[in-house]
Structures are given as structure tokens and as C-alpha cells.
Design a protein around this motif. Structure first.
Motif, PDB file in Angstrom:
ATOM      1  N   SER A  62     -18.229 -31.691  11.701  1.00 21.19           N
ATOM      2  CA  SER A  62     -17.058 -30.874  11.368  1.00 21.19           C
ATOM      3  C   SER A  62     -17.125 -30.473   9.901  1.00 21.19           C
ATOM      4  O   SER A  62     -16.817 -29.348   9.535  1.00 21.19           O
ATOM      5  N   TYR A  63     -17.590 -31.436   9.048  1.00 24.14           N
ATOM      6  CA  TYR A  63     -17.665 -31.144   7.620  1.00 24.14           C
ATOM      7  C   TYR A  63     -18.594 -29.942   7.382  1.00 24.14           C
ATOM      8  O   TYR A  63     -18.247 -28.996   6.690  1.00 24.14           O
ATOM      9  N   THR A  64     -19.792 -30.019   8.023  1.00 23.61           N
ATOM     10  CA  THR A  64     -20.763 -28.933   7.841  1.00 23.61           C
ATOM     11  C   THR A  64     -20.164 -27.611   8.323  1.00 23.61           C
ATOM     12  O   THR A  64     -20.277 -26.581   7.667  1.00 23.61           O
ATOM     13  N   PHE A  66     -16.984 -26.721   8.599  1.00 23.62           N
ATOM     14  CA  PHE A  66     -15.924 -26.179   7.746  1.00 23.62           C
ATOM     15  C   PHE A  66     -16.473 -25.712   6.399  1.00 23.62           C
ATOM     16  O   PHE A  66     -16.000 -24.739   5.839  1.00 23.62           O
ATOM     17  N   LYS A  67     -17.506 -26.442   5.923  1.00 22.72           N
ATOM     18  CA  LYS A  67     -18.092 -26.043   4.640  1.00 22.72           C
ATOM     19  C   LYS A  67     -18.662 -24.622   4.769  1.00 22.72           C
ATOM     20  O   LYS A  67     -18.405 -23.752   3.948  1.00 22.72           O
ATOM     21  N   ASP A  68     -19.446 -24.412   5.863  1.00 26.58           N
ATOM     22  CA  ASP A  68     -20.050 -23.087   6.068  1.00 26.58           C
ATOM     23  C   ASP A  68     -18.972 -22.019   6.173  1.00 26.58           C
ATOM     24  O   ASP A  68     -19.100 -20.923   5.629  1.00 26.58           O
ATOM     25  N   ILE A  70     -15.938 -22.108   4.911  1.00 29.62           N
ATOM     26  CA  ILE A  70     -15.273 -21.855   3.624  1.00 29.62           C
ATOM     27  C   ILE A  70     -16.192 -21.061   2.693  1.00 29.62           C
ATOM     28  O   ILE A  70     -15.778 -20.086   2.075  1.00 29.62           O
ATOM     29  N   VAL A  71     -17.488 -21.468   2.648  1.00 29.85           N
ATOM     30  CA  VAL A  71     -18.427 -20.752   1.768  1.00 29.85           C
ATOM     31  C   VAL A  71     -18.517 -19.296   2.204  1.00 29.85           C
ATOM     32  O   VAL A  71     -18.495 -18.373   1.392  1.00 29.85           O
ATOM     33  N   TYR A  74     -15.469 -17.636   1.153  1.00 25.82           N
ATOM     34  CA  TYR A  74     -15.424 -17.535  -0.314  1.00 25.82           C
ATOM     35  C   TYR A  74     -16.249 -16.316  -0.753  1.00 25.82           C
ATOM     36  O   TYR A  74     -15.807 -15.508  -1.552  1.00 25.82           O
TER      37      TYR A  74
END
Ligand code: ADP
Length: 504
Positions: A62-64, A66-68, A70-71, A74
Motif C-alpha cells: 500500500s505504501y508503494t 500511495f507513494k507512486d 502522490i509522486v 505531485y
């Protein structure tokens, strides 16, 4: 602001959609798995250690995710606030923009530079040997890979130069590597493209101004299928190339006639192109003539040397079809690639052009109106007849060992106090000395006497060196350069010179 709110809403919606997907996936899993498999899943969930691992796995992915997410957002949000233009290597604009960037004052923030060597412009007759202290090139710095900030008309401009990673093909073979092109991106804050468009236009105008009245020589490196190098220099003086009597004039009138005959070709449905083959021993002025001719006609030259392995048929085709306008295409050592192939020296898989590849490329150039193609070879007999038949090669001209006209011409070119254009001979060793506006009558008389003596020396030289000695104009150039300050010793130096040549 409205768009920002909309985007934030979209972001939340996406997150909600992801949770929905997880719930749906869970219920689907239960319905699709067999009872036995479902027992295994329940077993995992029932076991403290396994369920903790499973839980960590879910957290990790999930972290990966959400990170992708958000990036990605962004970058997108960031891109709302600036405008940019990207230019890729291979287009002429890449070099123009690189030069434009290199000419801006470098700001202190730029810590990664690229540097290239640039030679100062030479005098009209460029090919001399300077045995004094060797001249050094100028070092030109520009922002290197990565992002940098420059200022133009008070605006902050970001320049980013990307060097893509080189991808290797399956067998990791150097010859088969795929070189991705570099790119330059210029960007600035705001929504208005006009500043960036102005910069691109300015880069183009500056480049054209710099090239005006000069000859640009485009070349390439093995594996590149575009003209990756270009050098702009003062045109080589046409009179500085000394060919057999009448040959230069004949070629010039042929090509001038061709360039005026577009209509004639169109009316008759003949492809508007003309091919020339210059053949003869190396060092007889084939390349020098073409470069001087281009300067005389205010054209550029695109040189591809087929003797260098690393080109394949596809690359050659792309190259010839992407030649900048108003260029003479010069294919050097057209025999070399084919000779190698015949002699079995080409290894399996090695990139090299084939005869049919050259023929296809040559025929394909007809797409470019008014193409002038020159081929050079030292071995005309080794060329396939298909390559030099009319249509591909309309004129075949021999550049032979020096005849009397050339021997005299080369001698006078290096020894006379005034060059054929009437100017004082530019001696590289006396660079910096300026030519006097008006020559003192006494000095004039001294020079006339000196030149009359040089003409006598040239007569004697022509008695000692003849066409039978098989001397090339390049060898004569080296010999006369050596003795340019001492015409009196030339004649006695000739036997030694001829002996040396015979040994070569
Ligand atoms: P090629 O292409 O026939 O091998 P180049 O044009 O490369 O010969 O000549 C090599 C060098 O010799 C150059 O420096 C050039 O200036 C000089 N040279 C050769 N032939 C001539 C010529 N006919 N007139 C003037 N210079 C020449």
C-alpha cells in the motif's frame, strides 16, 4: 484555484476507489477460492506470526502504491505552474539551443558543466602545417546533465539536459546497442509560452547569423543515424585547390547548370538529383575540392565515411534522408565497406553497409529535391557497376597524380609573396602581422623581383618533377611548405624528395 480544488477532489476520489477495489477483491477471493484454499487463508489469518507477515506485506505494497500515486500527482500539480519546451538530439535545433545555452553567463548555482573544444577560425587556406608552438582550441563550457537555472531578459529559465541511460540489446553487443537521444528542456514559471518560443527562435536566428557566408560540415559517428557533429568554418578558397587544367571549371559549370535546371528535370519527369564520383589516389584533393566547392556555392557538406564500420543500411538511409537542406552529400571511401565484406573481414553480426543498402539509400535521396551527391574512392575498379551507372553517378572524374599545371600551381601557391587572390600570402608563422594598406613602391619592386624569381624556380621544378613520378598534390604541399622560405634550395632538394616518395 478552482482547478486545484478539482484536482484535490480527484485525488480523494482515487483513494476511495482504491479502498473499494480492496473490499471487492476480498469478497471475490472468498467466492472464487475453493473451501480448502479458503481454509489455508483463514489458517494464515489465525496464525499470529503469519498474519503479522501478511499484514506487513499489505502495508508495504500500500505504501508503494500511495507513494507512486502522490509522486504522480505531485509532478502533475507542479506541471500546472510552469511551461516547457523539449528538444531532442538529432534535430538541428538541439545544437542551436545547446549553443544558445552555452553563450549565457553561467550562474553560480551551476555545479555540473559540460565542456567542448572549439577551434578559432583559420585563414582562407586552412590546411597548413604549423611547426611553431601548436595552436590550442578554445574551451567552451555549458551546463551539463541535470537541471540548471539561467536568467534571460530578467526571467528565470530552467534548463535541464537529460542523458538517457544506454540500453543494451539482448546480446549486449556494442555494435547493436541502441543509443537513446539526449534532450534539452527549457522551462519557466507561468502559463505563457511566448518567452520560451522567443528563446527557440533566437537560438535559430543566432545560429543562422553565425553560419552566414560560412561552410558547415556535418558528420556523424558510427552507430548514430543522425548528423551528430557539425563544424562551421570560413569557406575554403576555391582557388586554393589546384586540379588538372580545366577540371575545376568543368565541374563548377556542370553543377551550376544542374542547380539552375529544376524546371527542366520536373518537366521531363526525371528525378532532380546529380551524382558525381571522384576517383584516384589518396591525397589528390578530392575532399578538399568538395569542401571548397560547397563554400563557393554557399552550400554545406554532409560527410559520411563508409570505410568506418559501425554503419548499417538502415542508419545510412536515415542519415542520407535527414541531411540538412542546401547540402552536398559526400560519401567517402564508398568502396571500403564493400571490399571488407568481399574479403570476408566482416564478422558475423557486424554492422556494415551492403551494396544493396547503399543503392537503396542513393535512390531514396531523390526524395530530396536538388540533391548533389559526391562519392569518393581510391579504387574505382572495385566498385560494382550498379553503383556507378548513370542516374546514381552521372559524372566520373579522375583525380590523378599531379600534372605539370598542378606542380607549377602548388609551387607558386606556397612560394609567391601574393596568393592567387592578389593578397599577401598569409604565413601562419607570421600571424598577427597585418597587411599594409598601401605597399611602399620600393617594397613593391622588391616583391615583384622576388615573384619573378619564384616563377623561374617553378619552371625548374616542373622540369624535375613530372607526372610520371606519381606525386600527389598532398605530397607537393608538404614539400613546398617545408621550403617556402627558401626558394633557392628547392631545386636541389627535389631528388631527395622523389626518393622519399618512392619509398612510401
Ligand atoms: P583526398 O580526398 O584526395 O584523399 P584531400 O583533399 O584529403 O585528398 O587532401 C589532403 C591534403 O592535401 C589537404 O591538406 C589538401 O589541402 C592537400 N591537397 C591535396 N590535393 C590538393 C589539391 N589538388 N590542391 C590543393 N591542396 C591539395
Amino acid at each position: 484555484m478552482d482547478t486545484l480544488v478539482t484536482k484535490a477532489g480527484e485525488l480523494l476520489n482515487s483513494a476511495a476507489a482504491v479502498f473499494d477495489q480492496i473490499v471487492v477483491a476480498g469478497s471475490r477471493l472468498e467466492s472464487t477460492l475453493s473451501p480448502a484454499a479458503m481454509n489455508v487463508v483463514k489458517g494464515i489469518m489465525g496464525n499470529d506470526v503469519l498474519s503479522a507477515g501478511f499484514f506487513l506485506m499489505i502495508i508495504g505494497s500500500s505504501y508503494t502504491f500511495f507513494k507512486d500515486l502522490i509522486v504522480g500527482y505531485y509532478n502533475e500539480v507542479q506541471s500546472w505552474f510552469y511551461v516547457s519546451i523539449i528538444v531532442q538530439e538529432g534535430d538541428q535545433l538541439y545544437n542551436w539551443l545547446s549553443d544558445w545555452v552555452a553563450e549565457r553567463p553561467l550562474t553560480k548555482s551551476i555545479r555540473h558543466l559540460s565542456v567542448k573544444t572549439v577551434w578559432a577560425e583559420n585563414d582562407e587556406d586552412m590546411d597548413y602545417f604549423d611547426d611553431g608552438d601548436e595552436e590550442r582550441p578554445k574551451l567552451v563550457y555549458a551546463p551539463g546533465s541535470g537541471s540548471h537555472v539561467l536568467y534571460h531578459m530578467g526571467y528565470k529559465i530552467s534548463v535541464s539536459r537529460d542523458s538517457p541511460e544506454q540500453e543494451s540489446s539482448e546480446d549486449d553487443d556494442m555494435r547493436n546497442r541502441i543509443l537513446k537521444k539526449q534532450s534539452i528542456t527549457i522551462s519557466t514559471v507561468g502559463w505563457d509560452m511566448s518567452l520560451l518560443k522567443m528563446i527557440v527562435q533566437d537560438a535559430m536566428e543566432k545560429s543562422y547569423k553565425k553560419k552566414a557566408g560560412k561552410t558547415t560540415i556535418y558528420s556523424t559517428q558510427p552507430f548514430d543515424s543522425y548528423w551528430s557533429n557539425s563544424e562551421t568554418r570560413a569557406p575554403r578558397a576555391f582557388h586554393s585547390v589546384i586540379l588538372a587544367k580545366g577540371l575545376k571549371e568543368e565541374l563548377l559549370s556542370d553543377i551550376t547548370m544542374f542547380r539552375k535546371s529544376a524546371r527542366w528535370y520536373h518537366d521531363r519527369g526525371i528525378p532532380y538529383r546529380r551524382g558525381y564520383l571522384l576517383h584516384g589516389p589518396p591525397g589528390t584533393g578530392k575532399t578538399s575540392f568538395i569542401v571548397a566547392l560547397a563554400g563557393h556555392l554557399r552550400m554545406n557538406v554532409c560527410i559520411v565515411n563508409l570505410g568506418i564500420s559501425g554503419f548499417n543500411d538502415k542508419q545510412l538511409n536515415q542519415l542520407l534522408n535527414s541531411a540538412p537542406r542546401n547540402s552536398i552529400l559526400l560519401m567517402e571511401d564508398v568502396d571500403a565497406a564493400l571490399i571488407k565484406r568481399k574479403a570476408g573481414k566482416v564478422q558475423e553480426g557486424e554492422n556494415n553497409v551492403t551494396l544493396s543498402g547503399i543503392l537503396n539509400s542513393l535512390d531514396g535521396i531523390t526524395a530530396q529535391e536538388g540533391s548533389v551527391v559526391f562519392m569518393t574512392t581510391n579504387h574505382i575498379r572495385k566498385l560494382a557497376p550498379a553503383l556507378i551507372r548513370p542516374g546514381r553517378c552521372d559524372r566520373k572524374l579522375l583525380f590523378d597524380y599531379a600534372d605539370e599545371h598542378q606542380i607549377r600551381g602548388m609551387c607558386l601557391k606556397f612560394l609567391l609573396s601574393r596568393s592567387a587572390s592578389g593578397h599577401l600570402t598569409t604565413d601562419p608563422l607570421r600571424k598577427g602581422e597585418t597587411e599594409p594598406e598601401e605597399i611602399d613602391p620600393k617594397e613593391q619592386a622588391r616583391m615583384d623581383a622576388y615573384d619573378a624569381h619564384v616563377h623561374e624556380v617553378a619552371d625548374q621544378v616542373c622540369q624535375k618533377i613530372t607526372h610520371k613520378d606519381s606525386v600527389t598534390t598532398a605530397q607537393l604541399q608538404a614539400f613546398f611548405m617545408l621550403h617556402r622560405e627558401s626558394p633557392d634550395t628547392i631545386v636541389e632538394a627535389i631528388p631527395g624528395f622523389l626518393k622519399e616518395i618512392a619509398r612510401e
